[in-house]
Enzyme design. Structure first.
Site, PDB file in Angstrom:
ATOM      1  CB  SER A 694      -0.948   0.017   1.188  1.00 46.90           C
ATOM      2  OG  SER A 694      -0.244   0.342   2.346  1.00 46.90           O
ATOM      3  CE  LYS A 737      -3.169   1.461   4.999  1.00 52.38           C
ATOM      4  NZ  LYS A 737      -3.164   0.776   3.698  1.00 52.38           N
TER       5      LYS A 737
END
Ligand SMILES: Nc1ncnc2c1ncn2[C@@H]1O[C@H](COP(=O)(O)OP(=O)(O)O)[C@@H](O)[C@H]1O
Ligand SMILES: [Mg+2]
Length: 810
Positions: A694, A737
Site C-alpha cells: 500500500s 489509515k
C-alpha cells in the site's frame, strides 16, 4: 472292618478261675472303653438308668459299644461282640433324671450269650486272653515309635493335655500303651477304636496304632502349617494396624494427628456439596481414600490434597447467569461505552439468538481492533449485562499446550491449565470468558496451544473438556467465550474459522473527546477518590491532551494521563489545597511535563526536503503515518532499499522504480540520470510488514519528488498500491489509515478510487470534517495532487509549512 455277630468258637476263651460270668451290659454310643481307662459316661436311657440303679455291692458291668450311635434301644445284634469289663466308680444324679457315671475299664471280654433283654440287657461274658508277643527289639522299636509319635501329637495339639505324654511314657507294657493311646486320641473313630479293642494280638495292635498316629501327625502338621500361614497373614495386618496406631499416637503427640482425619472429613463433606458428576465423584473418593491412608508428612500427601482441593472447589453446577434481558443488556452496554453502535448491535443480535436458543452452538465472538478501543472492557460489560462472572486470560506469549490444558499430575508442581484456573476464579460454570490476544498465541517445540484452545472453544467438544491435571472432564458448554485480537492473519486458521469477527476501529479526536467527558474523567475521578466538584477539564485542555500527549488509536494512554492528573489533584487535596482544580493546557504541561507528541510539525519539518513523502500504514495498533524517504548519490544506476521491509514491499518498490524510469522523459528527468546516480529508498522502523504494497504510490511520489526537486505538499498523506503500468489499486485498513492521517493533522488524503465505498461506509461524515479525501485511479493523478504544479503553489506550501512550525500547539 466288618464285625459280624461271630460264632463264639472263633474267639479264644479263658478257663481261668473267673470262668464265665453273667453281668449287666451297658450299651454306649460313640465311645469305646479300654481296659485301664476311666471314662465318664452319660447315662440317659431308661434301661441304662435302671441298670445302674440295680447295682448292689458288685459294681461290675460290661460296657459294649453300639455299632450305630443313632439307635436308641439297641438289641444284641446292634452291639459289637467284644466289650470291656468295667467297675462303676461313681454315680452322679443329674437334675434331668440322667446319670453321670465314671467307669473304669478292667479287661476285654467276649459277650458269649445274652441272658436278659429287659429291663436291661444281661449276658454271659468270657475274658479274652491277649496274645502277648515275645518282647523283642521290633516290638520295642514299634513301642518307642508310638510313644514318640504320640508325644509329638500331644505337643502339637492345642486340646490334648501334656500330662498324656507323661502318662504314656510311664506305661511299659506295649498292649496297654496302645490301649491308652487309642483311648486318648480324639481323632480316632469309634470303629477304629473298636478295631483296636478287638485286636488281641499286641503286635498287630501296635502296628495299627502306629499307622494311625503317623497319619494323625501328618494331618496335624498340615493343619498347623495352614494355621500358621493364616496366622502369619493375620499377624501382618495386625502388625500394620499396630504400627499405624502407634503412628497416630506419635502424630497426636506432635499435634498432627487430627489433620488427616479432619481433612478427610472435610473433603468428604465438600465432595458431597460440590455437585460434581458421578464419574468425578468416584475419582475424588478414590483419591480421598488414598489420602486417608497417608501421613501428612508424606511427599504425596500435599499432591493428593491439592488435587482434591481443585476437585471440590470447581463450580461443577454453580451458575451465575440469569436469563438474558436484551433491553437491559443494551442499557448496560450504552452505560459503559460511547458509540460503537455497529458493534453493540452485533453483540445484542448474538445475545438474542442465544436467548432464543440457549443451546446454540454458535460461533465465538472475536473483537478485532487496535489496542485501547474497548475490546476488553466490552467483554466486561457483556458479563455485567448478563449478570455473569467475568474472567480474562491473556494468551500473549503462551507457547505451551500445558499452559492451556495443564500438566499431568505426575509432574512436580503440576497445576490445571489456564482455562480451568479461570473457571475456578469465576466460581461459576457460565462466566463470560475472555481469551485476550488470541492472535499472539505462539507455537513451537513445546506443543501447539491451538489444539487445546480449539477443544475448549468448540461447542461440539467443550462439554467434556479434559484438563491434563484434573484428568476428569469439565463441562465448558455454558461458558461464553469471547476472544480479542489486534491482527487477524496470525490467528491459526482452524480457530479463526470458528469465530465471528467484530471489528472495532480506532477513534477520532472527536470520539476521544466524547469518551473523555462521558467516561474517562468520571471513572478516573471516582477511582482516585475525588468528588466531581473537585476537578474540571476544559475543552481546550482535553484536545491538547489528546493531540500532544497521546498517539494512539484507542484511549488507553489518554485515560492513563487523565488518571495521573486526578492523582495529583488527590494529593493536593490531602495536603490541604482543597480548591477545585481547573485543568487547562498550562496545568497539563505543569503536571505531565512538556508536549510529548507533535506529528504536525514532524510532517512539516521532514517534508522540507525533496524525496520525503507521508504514507499511511495499517498496524496492529491501529493506523499510522509513515515517512518514505528517497535519496540519490553518485553511482552507476543502482537501486537500493533499506529499513523494515519485507518481500512484498520490495516488489512494490521495484514496480515503482520501473514506472519512474519508464516515464523519465515525460517527467522531465534527465535521461542520463539513472546511469550516473544510485537511488536509495528508506522505510523507517515501525512500518508494517504485511501492509507493504500500500506504499506503492508513496514510493513513486518520493522518487519523483527527489528527481524533479519538488517538495511534497506539507499536509498531505497517501496510500495505494500500483501496477507496473501506473494504475492505482485499492488497499485495506481504510478507516484506520484515515484516522491516522487525521490525528497527524493532515488536511488532504489520497485514496485509491476503488476504496471510495469503504471510506464512505466506515468513516462518518462528521469524522471527515477538516479532511479532503482525494480518490485516484492512476499514478499521474497522484503526482498531480502531491506535487506543486506552479510557483504559486510552491510559495503557498512554503507558507503553510512555516505556519505549522511557528504555531503554538493547539
Ligand atoms: N467507546 C468507549 N467508551 C468508553 N470507554 C472506552 C471506550 N473504548 C475504550 N474505552 C476505555 O478505554 C480503556 C481501554 O480499553 P480496553 O478495553 O482495555 O481496550 P482493548 O481491550 O481494546 O485494548 C478502558 O478503560 C475502556 O473502558
Ligand atoms: Mg484488551
Amino acid at each position: 472292618m466288618a464285625i459280624e455277630q461271630r460264632n463264639t468258637d472263633n474267639f479264644p476263651l479263658t478257663n481261668d478261675s473267673h470262668g464265665m460270668r453273667e453281668l449287666p451290659v451297658l450299651p454306649v454310643r460313640d465311645t469305646v472303653l479300654f481296659p485301664h481307662a476311666v471314662l465318664p459316661l452319660t447315662v440317659g436311657r431308661e434301661s441304662s438308668v435302671q441298670l445302674i440303679n440295680s447295682l448292689g455291692e458288685d459294681k461290675t458291668i460290661v460296657v459294649v459299644a453300639q455299632r450305630e450311635a443313632r439307635i436308641d434301644s439297641p438289641q444284641p445284634v446292634d452291639l459289637y461282640p467284644i466289650g470291656t469289663l468295667a467297675t462303676v466308680h461313681k454315680v452322679v444324679r443329674m437334675p434331668n433324671q440322667s446319670l453321670f457315671v465314671f467307669a473304669e475299664g478292667l479287661e476285654r471280654v467276649n459277650v458269649v450269650e445274652y441272658t436278659q433283654l429287659a429291663p436291661f440287657m444281661r449276658a454271659k461274658v468270657a475274658t479274652v486272653a491277649e496274645v502277648l508277643a515275645e518282647p523283642n527289639s521290633e516290638i520295642e522299636a514299634l513301642q518307642r515309635n508310638i510313644l514318640n509319635l504320640f508325644q509329638q501329637i500331644v505337643a502339637g495339639s492345642p486340646t490334648l493335655s501334656d500330662e498324656l505324654s507323661t502318662v504314656a511314657m510311664n506305661i511299659e507294657e506295649p498292649g496297654r500303651l496302645v490301649d491308652f493311646v487309642a483311648s486318648s486320641l480324639p481323632s480316632l473313630s469309634t470303629r477304629d477304636k473298636q478295631d483296636v479293642l478287638e485286636t488281641y494280638d499286641v503286635r498287630s495292635r501296635l502296628e495299627k496304632i502306629n499307622q494311625h498316629l503317623a497319619k494323625e501327625l501328618e494331618v496335624q502338621q498340615l493343619r498347623n502349617k495352614i494355621q500358621s500361614e493364616v496366622q502369619d497373614r493375620v499377624q501382618q495386618t495386625q502388625r500394620e494396624y499396630y504400627l499405624r496406631e502407634q503412628m497416630k499416637a506419635i502424630q497426636k503427640e506432635l499435634g498432627e494427628q487430627d489433620d488427616t482425619a479432619r481433612d478427610v472429613e472435610e473433603f468428604k463433606e465438600k465432595i458431597e456439596q460440590s455437585g460434581m458428576p458421578e464419574e468425578v465423584k468416584k475419582e475424588a473418593m478414590k483419591e480421598l481414600n488414598r489420602l486417608s491412608r497417608m501421613s501428612p508428612m508424606a511427599a504425596d500427601y500435599s499432591v493428593t490434597r491439592n488435587y482434591l482441593e481443585w476437585l471440590v472447589v470447581l463450580p461443577w453446577t454453580k451458575s451465575s447467569g440469569v436469563e438474558v434481558d436484551i433491553s437491559k443488556a443494551k442499557e448496560v452496554l450504552d452505560e459503559d461505552h460511547y458509540d460503537l453502535q455497529k458493534v453493540k448491535d452485533r453483540i445484542l443480535d448474538y445475545l438474542s439468538v442465544r436467548r432464543l436458543n440457549p443451546k446454540m452452538k454458535g460461533p465465538i465472538l472475536c473483537f478485532f481492533g487496535p489496542p485501547g478501543v474497548g475490546k476488553t472492557s466490552l467483554g466486561k460489560s457483556i458479563a455485567r449485562a448478563l449478570g455473569r462472572k467475568f474472567v480474562r486470560m491473556s494468551l500473549g506469549g503462551i507457547h505451551d499446550e500445558a499452559e492451556i490444558r495443564g500438566h499431568r499430575r505426575t509432574y512436580i508442581g503440576a497445576m490445571p491449565g489456564q482455562i480451568i484456573q479461570g473457571i475456578r476464579r469465576a466460581e461459576a460454570n457460565d462466566p463470560v470468558y475472555m481469551l485476550d490476544e488470541i492472535d499472539k498465541v505462539g507455537r513451537d517445540y513445546r506443543g501447539d496451544p491451538t489444539a487445546a484452545l480449539l477443544e475448549a472453544l468448540d461447542p461440539e467438544q467443550n462439554s467434556s473438556f479434559r484438563d491434563n491435571y484434573l484428568d476428569v472432564t469439565f463441562d465448558l458448554s455454558k461458558v461464553l467465550f469471547i476472544t480479542t485480537a489486534n491482527q487477524l492473519d496470525t490467528i491459526p486458521d482452524p480457530l479463526r474459522d470458528r469465530m465471528e469477527i467484530i471489528e472495532l476501529h480506532g477513534y477520532t479526536e472527536e470520539d476521544k473527546r466524547h469518551i473523555t467527558y462521558q467516561y474517562l474523567i468520571k471513572r478516573q475521578t471516582e477511582e482516585n477518590g475525588l468528588k466531581p466538584e473537585q476537578i474540571e477539564f476544559t475543552d481546550d485542555a482535553v484536545s491538547f491532551l489528546i493531540r500532544h500527549y497521546t498517539r494512539e488509536a484507542g484511549v488507553r494512554s489518554l485515560e492513563r494521563q487523565i488518571g495521573t492528573i486526578c492523582r495529583k489533584q488527590a494529593r493536593r487535596i490531602v495536603e490541604g489545597k482543597t480548591e477545585k482544580l481547573v485543568v487547562t493546557r498550562e496545568v497539563i504541561q505543569e503536571m505531565l511535563g512538556g508536549i510529548k507528541v507533535r506529528v504536525d510539525t514532524e510532517i512539516a519539518n521532514r517534508t522540507k526536503h525533496p524525496g520525503v513523502v507521508v504514507g499511511l500504514a495499517w498496524t496492529p495498533t491501529g493506523g499510522d503515518i509513515l515517512f518514505i524517504e528517497a535519496m540519490k548519490m553518485k553511482g552507476k544506476g543502482e537501486f537500493r532499499i533499506t529499513g523494515q521491509i519485507q518481500e512484498v514491499m520490495r516488489e512494490s518498490m521495484q514496480a515503482a522504480y520501473s514506472w519512474v524510469r519508464a516515464h523519465a522523459e515525460q517527467l522531465n528527468i534527465d535521461s542520463d540520470f539513472f546511469s550516473k546516480y544510485d537511488l536509495h529508498i528508506h522505510v523507517p522502523a515501525g512500518a508494517i510488514p504485511k501492509d507493504g504494497p500500500s506504499a506503492g504510490v508513496t514510493i513513486v511520489t518520493a522518487l519523483v519528488s527527489l528527481l524533479t526537486d519538488k517538495l511534497a505538499r506539507p499536509r498531505l498523506a497517501m496510500t495505494g498500491e500500483i501496477t507496473l503500468s501506473g494504475n492505482v489499486l485499492p488497499i485495506g485498513g481504510v478507516k484506520e489509515k484515515f484516522l491516522a492521517a487525521k490525528r497527524a493533522g493532515v488536511t488532504d488524503v489520497i485514496f485509491p478510487a476503488e476504496n471510495q465505498q469503504n471510506v464512505e461506509e466506515d468513516v462518518l461524515p462528521e469524522q471527515m470534517e477538516g479532511v479532503n479525501v482525494h480518490y485516484v485511479s492512476s499514478i499521474e493523478d497522484v503526482l498531480a495532487l502531491a506535487l506543486p504544479q506552479s510557483q504559486a503553489e510552491v510559495r503557498a506550501d512554503a507558507e503553510a509549512r512555516e505556519q505549522v512550525l511557528a504555531d503554538v500547539p493547539k
